[in-house]
Design a protein around this motif. Sequence first.
Motif, PDB file in Angstrom:
ATOM      1  N   VAL A  19       7.489  -1.081  14.011  1.00 57.22           N
ATOM      2  CA  VAL A  19       7.949  -1.322  12.646  1.00 57.22           C
ATOM      3  C   VAL A  19       6.772  -1.013  11.740  1.00 57.22           C
ATOM      4  O   VAL A  19       5.641  -1.464  11.993  1.00 57.22           O
ATOM      5  CB  VAL A  19       8.400  -2.791  12.447  1.00 57.22           C
ATOM      6  CG1 VAL A  19       8.647  -3.085  10.979  1.00 57.22           C
ATOM      7  CG2 VAL A  19       9.637  -3.081  13.270  1.00 57.22           C
ATOM      8  N   SER A  20       7.007  -0.233  10.689  1.00 58.93           N
ATOM      9  CA  SER A  20       5.970   0.091   9.706  1.00 58.93           C
ATOM     10  C   SER A  20       6.343  -0.522   8.372  1.00 58.93           C
ATOM     11  O   SER A  20       7.511  -0.475   7.970  1.00 58.93           O
ATOM     12  CB  SER A  20       5.845   1.604   9.523  1.00 58.93           C
ATOM     13  OG  SER A  20       5.492   2.212  10.727  1.00 58.93           O
ATOM     14  N   ILE A  21       5.353  -1.090   7.691  1.00 64.25           N
ATOM     15  CA  ILE A  21       5.569  -1.657   6.358  1.00 64.25           C
ATOM     16  C   ILE A  21       4.520  -1.104   5.413  1.00 64.25           C
ATOM     17  O   ILE A  21       3.327  -1.110   5.720  1.00 64.25           O
ATOM     18  CB  ILE A  21       5.492  -3.200   6.362  1.00 64.25           C
ATOM     19  CG1 ILE A  21       6.569  -3.800   7.261  1.00 64.25           C
ATOM     20  CG2 ILE A  21       5.624  -3.741   4.940  1.00 64.25           C
ATOM     21  CD1 ILE A  21       6.534  -5.316   7.362  1.00 64.25           C
ATOM     22  N   GLU A  22       4.989  -0.605   4.269  1.00 56.90           N
ATOM     23  CA  GLU A  22       4.118  -0.211   3.169  1.00 56.90           C
ATOM     24  C   GLU A  22       4.109  -1.369   2.180  1.00 56.90           C
ATOM     25  O   GLU A  22       5.172  -1.810   1.736  1.00 56.90           O
ATOM     26  CB  GLU A  22       4.640   1.062   2.480  1.00 56.90           C
ATOM     27  CG  GLU A  22       4.682   2.281   3.365  1.00 56.90           C
ATOM     28  CD  GLU A  22       3.316   2.773   3.801  1.00 56.90           C
ATOM     29  OE1 GLU A  22       2.321   2.508   3.087  1.00 56.90           O
ATOM     30  OE2 GLU A  22       3.238   3.407   4.872  1.00 56.90           O
ATOM     31  N   TRP A  23       2.922  -1.873   1.855  1.00 57.57           N
ATOM     32  CA  TRP A  23       2.780  -3.038   0.986  1.00 57.57           C
ATOM     33  C   TRP A  23       2.413  -2.631  -0.436  1.00 57.57           C
ATOM     34  O   TRP A  23       1.834  -1.573  -0.658  1.00 57.57           O
ATOM     35  CB  TRP A  23       1.707  -3.973   1.538  1.00 57.57           C
ATOM     36  CG  TRP A  23       2.049  -4.557   2.876  1.00 57.57           C
ATOM     37  CD1 TRP A  23       1.713  -4.061   4.103  1.00 57.57           C
ATOM     38  CD2 TRP A  23       2.802  -5.741   3.123  1.00 57.57           C
ATOM     39  NE1 TRP A  23       2.218  -4.863   5.097  1.00 57.57           N
ATOM     40  CE2 TRP A  23       2.884  -5.903   4.521  1.00 57.57           C
ATOM     41  CE3 TRP A  23       3.414  -6.683   2.305  1.00 57.57           C
ATOM     42  CZ2 TRP A  23       3.557  -6.972   5.117  1.00 57.57           C
ATOM     43  CZ3 TRP A  23       4.071  -7.747   2.897  1.00 57.57           C
ATOM     44  CH2 TRP A  23       4.143  -7.885   4.286  1.00 57.57           C
ATOM     45  N   SER A  24       2.728  -3.497  -1.370  1.00 55.35           N
ATOM     46  CA  SER A  24       2.503  -3.225  -2.797  1.00 55.35           C
ATOM     47  C   SER A  24       1.033  -3.077  -3.166  1.00 55.35           C
ATOM     48  O   SER A  24       0.714  -2.487  -4.194  1.00 55.35           O
ATOM     49  CB  SER A  24       3.141  -4.328  -3.656  1.00 55.35           C
ATOM     50  OG  SER A  24       2.581  -5.589  -3.339  1.00 55.35           O
ATOM     51  N   ASP A  25       0.134  -3.569  -2.322  1.00 58.71           N
ATOM     52  CA  ASP A  25      -1.300  -3.425  -2.600  1.00 58.71           C
ATOM     53  C   ASP A  25      -1.896  -2.194  -1.922  1.00 58.71           C
ATOM     54  O   ASP A  25      -3.101  -2.014  -1.885  1.00 58.71           O
ATOM     55  CB  ASP A  25      -2.065  -4.686  -2.202  1.00 58.71           C
ATOM     56  CG  ASP A  25      -2.026  -4.960  -0.702  1.00 58.71           C
ATOM     57  OD1 ASP A  25      -1.304  -4.236   0.038  1.00 58.71           O
ATOM     58  OD2 ASP A  25      -2.697  -5.908  -0.260  1.00 58.71           O
ATOM     59  N   GLY A  26      -1.031  -1.324  -1.365  1.00 61.22           N
ATOM     60  CA  GLY A  26      -1.481  -0.086  -0.746  1.00 61.22           C
ATOM     61  C   GLY A  26      -1.754  -0.192   0.744  1.00 61.22           C
ATOM     62  O   GLY A  26      -2.012   0.814   1.398  1.00 61.22           O
ATOM     63  N   HIS A  27      -1.685  -1.395   1.307  1.00 67.54           N
ATOM     64  CA  HIS A  27      -1.925  -1.566   2.742  1.00 67.54           C
ATOM     65  C   HIS A  27      -0.734  -1.039   3.539  1.00 67.54           C
ATOM     66  O   HIS A  27       0.410  -1.108   3.086  1.00 67.54           O
ATOM     67  CB  HIS A  27      -2.175  -3.045   3.061  1.00 67.54           C
ATOM     68  CG  HIS A  27      -2.617  -3.264   4.467  1.00 67.54           C
ATOM     69  ND1 HIS A  27      -3.885  -2.973   4.894  1.00 67.54           N
ATOM     70  CD2 HIS A  27      -1.948  -3.742   5.539  1.00 67.54           C
ATOM     71  CE1 HIS A  27      -3.982  -3.252   6.178  1.00 67.54           C
ATOM     72  NE2 HIS A  27      -2.825  -3.724   6.596  1.00 67.54           N
TER      73      HIS A  27
END
Length: 99
Positions: A19-27
């Motif tokens: 599972v891949s997650i793109e976070w709002s802080d760029g992580h």
Amino acid sequence: MPPPPQPLEIRRDATARRVSIEWSDGHHSEYPFAYLRGWCPCAACQGHSGEKRYVHGGDDTLEKIAAVGRYAFSFVWGDGHETGIYSYPYLRQLCPCCS
């Protein structure tokens, strides 16, 4: 104080079993299916002690991801297990590169 990071995009890659997650802080976070299943936060897996632990077992084939409001995701595993609610802060804490 800035708001806690929120997921912008979540993807299930059945071939890579991640599972891949793109976070709002760029992580960017990547979680193996077995890792997420082992850290299932539900009471059946974790008990009621409050201490989180990795639990071996269960089918770690991720069948489905569902949003739970605007604060968490629920994962449906190959054996039908689906009671774990993975909050955004919990997922971020679980990130293999951050823990």
